[in-house]
Design a protein around this motif. Structure first.
Motif, PDB file in Angstrom:
ATOM      1  N   VAL A 270      -2.412  11.976  -9.644  1.00 45.78           N
ATOM      2  CA  VAL A 270      -1.873  13.343  -9.676  1.00 45.78           C
ATOM      3  C   VAL A 270      -0.641  13.462 -10.569  1.00 45.78           C
ATOM      4  CG1 VAL A 270      -2.797  13.869  -7.376  1.00 45.78           C
ATOM      5  CG2 VAL A 270      -0.397  13.122  -7.597  1.00 45.78           C
ATOM      6  N   GLY A 271      -0.231  12.363 -11.191  1.00 49.02           N
ATOM      7  CA  GLY A 271       0.893  12.406 -12.115  1.00 49.02           C
ATOM      8  C   GLY A 271       2.250  12.523 -11.451  1.00 49.02           C
ATOM      9  N   ALA A 272       2.382  11.952 -10.257  1.00 48.84           N
ATOM     10  CA  ALA A 272       3.676  11.978  -9.553  1.00 48.84           C
ATOM     11  C   ALA A 272       4.699  11.144 -10.332  1.00 48.84           C
ATOM     12  CB  ALA A 272       3.519  11.429  -8.138  1.00 48.84           C
ATOM     13  N   GLY A 273       5.970  11.402 -10.063  1.00 45.03           N
ATOM     14  CA  GLY A 273       7.024  10.678 -10.762  1.00 45.03           C
ATOM     15  C   GLY A 273       7.492   9.420 -10.067  1.00 45.03           C
ATOM     16  N   CYS A 274       7.326   9.369  -8.742  1.00 44.63           N
ATOM     17  CA  CYS A 274       7.882   8.259  -7.971  1.00 44.63           C
ATOM     18  C   CYS A 274       7.029   7.993  -6.738  1.00 44.63           C
ATOM     19  CB  CYS A 274       9.318   8.595  -7.561  1.00 44.63           C
ATOM     20  SG  CYS A 274      10.096   7.368  -6.483  1.00 44.63           S
ATOM     21  N   LEU A 275       6.806   6.724  -6.451  1.00 44.85           N
ATOM     22  CA  LEU A 275       6.190   6.290  -5.203  1.00 44.85           C
ATOM     23  C   LEU A 275       7.313   5.727  -4.346  1.00 44.85           C
ATOM     24  CD1 LEU A 275       3.564   5.706  -3.568  1.00 44.85           C
ATOM     25  CD2 LEU A 275       3.584   3.429  -4.633  1.00 44.85           C
ATOM     26  N   TRP A 276       7.568   6.351  -3.203  1.00 41.33           N
ATOM     27  CA  TRP A 276       8.683   5.969  -2.334  1.00 41.33           C
ATOM     28  C   TRP A 276       8.128   5.487  -1.004  1.00 41.33           C
ATOM     29  CZ3 TRP A 276      14.069   7.651  -3.308  1.00 41.33           C
ATOM     30  CH2 TRP A 276      14.949   7.191  -2.322  1.00 41.33           C
ATOM     31  N   MET A 277       8.435   4.235  -0.657  1.00 41.93           N
ATOM     32  CA  MET A 277       8.015   3.676   0.626  1.00 41.93           C
ATOM     33  C   MET A 277       9.226   3.616   1.550  1.00 41.93           C
ATOM     34  SD  MET A 277       5.566   0.628  -0.804  1.00 41.93           S
ATOM     35  CE  MET A 277       5.643   0.711  -2.592  1.00 41.93           C
ATOM     36  N   GLN A 278       9.081   4.198   2.708  1.00 41.56           N
ATOM     37  CA  GLN A 278      10.183   4.305   3.668  1.00 41.56           C
ATOM     38  C   GLN A 278      10.601   2.923   4.208  1.00 41.56           C
ATOM     39  OE1 GLN A 278      11.376   7.984   3.261  1.00 41.56           O
ATOM     40  NE2 GLN A 278      12.102   6.960   5.064  1.00 41.56           N
ATOM     41  N   LEU A 279      11.604   2.923   5.067  1.00 42.72           N
ATOM     42  CA  LEU A 279      12.114   1.693   5.669  1.00 42.72           C
ATOM     43  C   LEU A 279      10.985   0.852   6.249  1.00 42.72           C
ATOM     44  CD1 LEU A 279      15.342   2.813   7.572  1.00 42.72           C
ATOM     45  CD2 LEU A 279      15.206   1.305   5.584  1.00 42.72           C
ATOM     46  N   GLU A 280      11.067  -0.447   6.010  1.00 49.83           N
ATOM     47  CA  GLU A 280      10.114  -1.430   6.523  1.00 49.83           C
ATOM     48  C   GLU A 280       8.720  -1.296   5.929  1.00 49.83           C
ATOM     49  OE1 GLU A 280      10.304  -1.676  10.801  1.00 49.83           O
ATOM     50  OE2 GLU A 280      12.488  -1.662  10.787  1.00 49.83           O
ATOM     51  N   ILE A 281       8.584  -0.527   4.847  1.00 48.36           N
ATOM     52  CA  ILE A 281       7.294  -0.396   4.178  1.00 48.36           C
ATOM     53  C   ILE A 281       7.420  -1.020   2.796  1.00 48.36           C
ATOM     54  CG2 ILE A 281       5.503   1.169   3.355  1.00 48.36           C
ATOM     55  CD1 ILE A 281       6.563   3.211   5.445  1.00 48.36           C
ATOM     56  N   GLU A 282       6.610  -2.056   2.557  1.00 51.86           N
ATOM     57  CA  GLU A 282       6.602  -2.728   1.269  1.00 51.86           C
ATOM     58  C   GLU A 282       5.173  -3.130   0.937  1.00 51.86           C
ATOM     59  OE1 GLU A 282       9.526  -5.785   0.523  1.00 51.86           O
ATOM     60  OE2 GLU A 282      10.778  -5.042   2.166  1.00 51.86           O
ATOM     61  N   ASN A 283       4.783  -2.868  -0.306  1.00 53.83           N
ATOM     62  CA  ASN A 283       3.478  -3.298  -0.779  1.00 53.83           C
ATOM     63  C   ASN A 283       3.633  -3.593  -2.269  1.00 53.83           C
ATOM     64  OD1 ASN A 283       0.832  -3.256  -1.967  1.00 53.83           O
ATOM     65  ND2 ASN A 283       0.059  -2.311  -0.088  1.00 53.83           N
TER      66      ASN A 283
END
Length: 142
Positions: A98-111
């Motif tokens: 979808v052409g988003a600018g940023c992928l943000w993973m909240q606290l304790e989320i990492e991939n």
């Protein structure tokens, strides 16, 4: 890659994947906070598609959320993820699509695999950070 401060300063529209209808959930609290600070939120949660959360229509997918902006020429600036780490891969692919600018993973989320994929496609990536805490910290230091 932009800094967290730059991402937050340059963004206006945030899709919140996994936004809950329950006010006691972190996703709901963060969504309300972001609205109070001038961001437009787009709730993405297939369980509540067609309903409203925090006064905004809920979309089943990021594609549906992005399509709702297409007529106005806007895009999703940040995809804020309230999902388990193992669920981030498909969200990263959708954020790219979808052409988003940023992928943000909240606290304790990492991939890391999802992060590498998003970065390779030109997205900024933030992992294991709460967008509300980061924003509040920047406001306090301003």
């Amino acid at each position: 890659m932009r800094t967290i401060a730059q991402i937050l300063e340059e963004s206006t529209t945030i899709a919140i994947v996994g936004l809950s209808t329950k006010p006691d959930r972190a996703s709901h609290e963060v969504g309300a906070y972001l609205q109070q600070h001038g961001y437009r939120i787009l709730p993405v949660n297939p369980q509540y598609a067609g309903e409203t959360i925090l006064g905004e229509p809920v979309f089943a997918t990021l594609q549906d959320a992005a399509a709702s902006l297409a007529d106005s020429g806007q895009r999703i600036d940040i995809v804020d993820c309230f999902r388990k780490s193992e669920d981030i891969g498909p969200i990263a692919r959708d954020a790219i699509a979808v052409g988003a600018g940023c992928l943000w993973m909240q606290l304790e989320i990492e991939n890391q695999v999802a992060a590498d994929l998003a970065r390779a496609a030109g997205l900024d990536v933030v992992m294991n950070h709460c967008i509300k805490i980061e924003h509040r910290s920047l406001q306090a230091s301003a």
